[in-house]
Design a protein around this motif. Structure first.
Motif, PDB file in Angstrom:
ATOM      1  N   ARG A  63       0.836  -1.205   0.000  1.00 20.19           N
ATOM      2  CA  ARG A  63       0.000   0.000   0.000  1.00 20.19           C
ATOM      3  C   ARG A  63       0.872   1.257   0.000  1.00 20.19           C
ATOM      4  N   LEU A 319      -1.962  -1.572  -5.672  1.00 11.99           N
ATOM      5  CA  LEU A 319      -3.127  -1.458  -4.790  1.00 11.99           C
ATOM      6  C   LEU A 319      -4.077  -2.635  -4.983  1.00 11.99           C
ATOM      7  N   ILE A 320      -4.285  -3.025  -6.224  1.00 13.14           N
ATOM      8  CA  ILE A 320      -5.149  -4.179  -6.505  1.00 13.14           C
ATOM      9  C   ILE A 320      -4.534  -5.441  -5.924  1.00 13.14           C
ATOM     10  N   GLU A 322      -2.586  -5.649  -3.355  1.00 13.29           N
ATOM     11  CA  GLU A 322      -2.731  -5.586  -1.896  1.00 13.29           C
ATOM     12  C   GLU A 322      -4.145  -5.990  -1.471  1.00 13.29           C
ATOM     13  N   LEU A 323      -5.154  -5.527  -2.194  1.00 11.29           N
ATOM     14  CA  LEU A 323      -6.546  -5.853  -1.861  1.00 11.29           C
ATOM     15  C   LEU A 323      -6.829  -7.337  -2.084  1.00 11.29           C
ATOM     16  N   ARG A 326      -5.243  -9.227   0.689  1.00  9.39           N
ATOM     17  CA  ARG A 326      -5.927  -8.936   1.956  1.00  9.39           C
ATOM     18  C   ARG A 326      -7.201  -9.774   2.119  1.00  9.39           C
ATOM     19  N   PHE A 327      -7.946  -9.945   1.032  1.00  7.34           N
ATOM     20  CA  PHE A 327      -9.226 -10.639   1.127  1.00  7.34           C
ATOM     21  C   PHE A 327      -9.174 -12.083   0.643  1.00  7.34           C
ATOM     22  N   ARG A 331      -6.845 -13.196   4.669  1.00  7.22           N
ATOM     23  CA  ARG A 331      -8.138 -12.803   5.212  1.00  7.22           C
ATOM     24  C   ARG A 331      -8.287 -13.182   6.679  1.00  7.22           C
TER      25      ARG A 331
END
Length: 334
Positions: A63, A319-320, A322-323, A326-327, A331
């Motif tokens: 990020r 950023l994509i 990282e997302l 993350r999920f 998670r």
């Protein structure tokens, strides 16, 4: 390419100072981001080791790296292509009149007068980018070595090939050297016409009086700078020829008709200079170069090409990434 790389809004780089603060805040708060469950005993739970809890910190790195690329994009990086066009508004035609008599082989300048002159004159010619230049050589008679031309390669090659030989009649015909130079410039349409007349002796040959030649220069509005070349006193000069054809050298008095050279310069609106060594000769040509400046108009054109898009794209991909991590993989640890 980096030389042409600029930023339109460099003030945004101050935002980069926030990234270390955000990283420090994250590592200070990381232990409080996970819920705690206190138990009196862990017996009955099978211990498992996983590297994922440690790797979860890569998310904040991605990020912050994405934010860094976004900040660089906001600073608007771009490349600049500069093209220029120059045009001369006052061209100058110049003739270099060079004495090539045997005395020019004197060694009071290094390696001798003629070679020292050729070296300095070559630099002068190269500096006169927008002007036309011609060469006249003289001893007991004179002739045009190159007409006035803008082709500096031709002039420089001709200058390089100048050397003493006994084909030209002996003596120093200053008047004829000046008259031939005037003849080269009299039909010129240049805004300014200049002769640089160099000698290391006195006028003792030719059938044209130097003062008559200077009056011709005035009639055609030609300014003449005169240079007397040679040290004061005695100089090691050719005094004869050995059986093997080489020159025999001896110390002889340096004789330069300075009064004549001053009169020629004054009559035509120029100046007289005396060069007693290599350094002084170079300074004289630099001074003449400064006195006779060509007016040049230079137009510059700037073509800018924006380069923020790659930084924006890389920041978005980070950023994509990282997302997604993350999920998906991390998670359970968020």
């Amino acid at each position: 390419m980096l030389e042409n790389f600029t930023f339109e809004n460099p003030g945004f780089f101050w935002l980069l100072a926030l990234l270390p603060l955000l990283a420090a805040w994250y590592f200070w708060k990381k232990d409080k981001q996970q819920a705690e469950l206190r138990m009196s005993s862990l017996k009955g739970f099978k211990g498992t080791k996983s590297i994922l809890p440690t790797l979860r910190h890569i998310l904040i790195f991605l990020r912050l790296l994405a934010l860094a690329f976004f900040i660089v994009a906001m600073a608007r990086p771009r490349t600049t292509d500069v093209t220029s066009r120059t045009s001369s508004t006052q061209g100058i035609d110049i003739v270099l009149a060079i004495d090539v008599s045997a005395s020019m082989l004197a060694r009071d300048l290094k390696p001798n007068r003629l070679e020292a002159l050729k070296e300095v004159a070559a630099e002068f010619i190269q500096d006169r980018v927008t002007d036309r230049i011609g060469l006249v050589v003289y001893a007991g008679e004179s002739f045009t070595l190159t007409p006035v031309t803008s082709d500096k390669v031709v002039v420089l090659n001709a200058l390089k090939d100048i050397e003493y030989n006994n084909v030209i009649e002996g003596g120093t015909a200053i008047g004829m050297g000046l008259a031939t130079s005037v003849n080269r410039l009299k039909d010129s349409n240049a805004k300014s016409k200049v002769i640089i007349l160099l000698t290391d002796g006195v006028n003792n040959a030719g059938f044209i009086d130097p003062l008559i030649a200077s009056e011709l220069a005035v009639e055609y509005e030609i300014k003449t700078y005169t240079i007397g070349l040679g040290s004061n006193g005695m100089a090691l000069s050719p005094i004869g020829t050995l059986p093997n054809g080489q020159f025999q050298y001896g110390n002889v008095p340096v004789e330069i008709d300075e009064q004549l050279m001053q009169d020629i310069a004054k009559t035509t609106g120029g100046r007289y200079f005396r060069a007693t060594n290599n350094e002084k000769l170079e300074e004289i040509y630099e001074e003449i170069d400064a006195l006779e400046k060509t007016e040049i108009e230079e137009l510059k054109y700037y073509n800018y090409e924006e380069r923020f898009r790659p930084f924006l794209l890389i920041g978005g991909l980070l950023l994509i990434m990282e997302l997604l991590l993350r999920f998906t993989i991390f998670r359970s640890f968020i």
